[in-house]
Enzyme design. Structure first.
Site, PDB file in Angstrom:
ATOM      1  N   SER A  39     -30.621  25.750 -65.549  1.00  0.00           N
ATOM      2  CA  SER A  39     -31.174  26.860 -64.767  1.00  0.00           C
ATOM      3  C   SER A  39     -30.225  27.377 -63.698  1.00  0.00           C
ATOM      4  CB  SER A  39     -32.490  26.426 -64.107  1.00  0.00           C
ATOM      5  OG  SER A  39     -32.292  25.253 -63.322  1.00  0.00           O
ATOM      6  N   GLY A  76     -33.994  24.176 -67.526  1.00  0.00           N
ATOM      7  CA  GLY A  76     -34.584  22.899 -67.895  1.00  0.00           C
ATOM      8  C   GLY A  76     -33.733  22.076 -68.840  1.00  0.00           C
ATOM      9  N   ASN A 105     -30.572  18.135 -64.442  1.00  0.00           N
ATOM     10  CA  ASN A 105     -31.948  17.795 -64.823  1.00  0.00           C
ATOM     11  C   ASN A 105     -32.087  16.330 -65.215  1.00  0.00           C
ATOM     12  OD1 ASN A 105     -33.338  20.316 -64.467  1.00  0.00           O
ATOM     13  ND2 ASN A 105     -32.164  21.101 -66.200  1.00  0.00           N
ATOM     14  N   ASP A 186     -38.368  26.378 -53.895  1.00  0.00           N
ATOM     15  CA  ASP A 186     -38.427  25.074 -54.559  1.00  0.00           C
ATOM     16  C   ASP A 186     -37.340  24.121 -54.066  1.00  0.00           C
ATOM     17  OD1 ASP A 186     -36.081  25.978 -55.722  1.00  0.00           O
ATOM     18  OD2 ASP A 186     -36.908  26.204 -57.728  1.00  0.00           O
ATOM     19  N   HIS A 189     -33.137  25.647 -56.584  1.00  0.00           N
ATOM     20  CA  HIS A 189     -32.369  26.753 -57.139  1.00  0.00           C
ATOM     21  C   HIS A 189     -31.849  27.690 -56.047  1.00  0.00           C
ATOM     22  CE1 HIS A 189     -35.055  25.404 -60.434  1.00  0.00           C
ATOM     23  NE2 HIS A 189     -33.944  25.574 -61.143  1.00  0.00           N
TER      24      HIS A 189
END
Length: 213
Positions: A39, A76, A105, A186, A189
């Protein structure tokens, strides 16, 4: 005798022109760069065209560099997923350079570092077997995962870069991770403002692989 001298001189001039032309052709030949990421490279939460890969494409276009940029990043994505997808991407795009930006991830999910390292190594091997140069992009994870795990995780990129003899961006988010304002809500990012900084982290190593001054 005089004719022979002139003939030899003309031959040398002609040869020099041919070599110069061939060198120019080799320099200007189109190259393909494949970005295989998660991402952080797939513009998660950003307007299209504002991520660091898109900015790279704009930079190359502005500088009139004959480079075909393919962004095969998926939000992801793990190293396992990248390892599975890479062979088909290599066959399809036949890249000259593969930028591997994966592992984040795996770390955030607390997956075994050894497994992530094995997957990254397999991707490097596959890219090299396809005659592509590799740029490995390093990542770090928050300290709350424990000192031992975080050190092993960040260290695997250096280990792989040395053992597989590939170029390395030590930390994709250098200059970004330290500033909370550069992240989306979040806190994972980066926002659009951070993307030029990320590109600045990648560009010096990628520039060398592209053979650009």
């Amino acid at each position: 005798m005089e004719l022979n001298r002139q003939t030899r001189w003309l031959m040398r001039v002609a040869m020099a022109m041919v070599l110069s032309f061939c060198a120019a052709c080799a320099y200007s030949a189109s190259k393909t760069v494949l970005v295989l990421g998660d991402s952080l490279s797939a513009e998660y939460g950003l307007a299209r065209g504002s991520g660091w890969v898109a900015l790279l494409g704009q930079k190359l276009e502005t500088e009139k560099r004959d480079v075909n940029l393919v962004n095969a990043s998926v939000s992801g994505e793990t190293t396992s997923g990248g390892r599975t997808r890479l062979p088909a991407l290599l066959d399809q795009h036949k890249p000259d350079i593969v930028v591997i930006e994966l592992g984040g991830n795996d770390g955030l999910r607390g997956l075994p570092v050894q497994a992530a390292e094995s997957n990254l190594k397999a991707m490097i091997t596959a890219a090299q077997a396809a005659k592509a140069k590799v740029l490995l992009v390093g990542m770090q994870i928050p300290p709350n995962y424990g000192r031992e795990y975080t050190q092993k995780f960040s260290g695997m990129y250096q280990v792989l870069a040395r053992s597989e003899r590939v170029a390395l961006v030590p930390f994709l988010l250098k200059g970004v991770a330290e500033q909370s304002r550069l992240f989306q809500p979040d806190r994972i990012h980066p926002v659009a403002e951070a993307q030029p900084v990320i590109l600045d982290n990648v560009w010096p190593e990628l520039k060398v692989l592209l053979g650009l001054k």
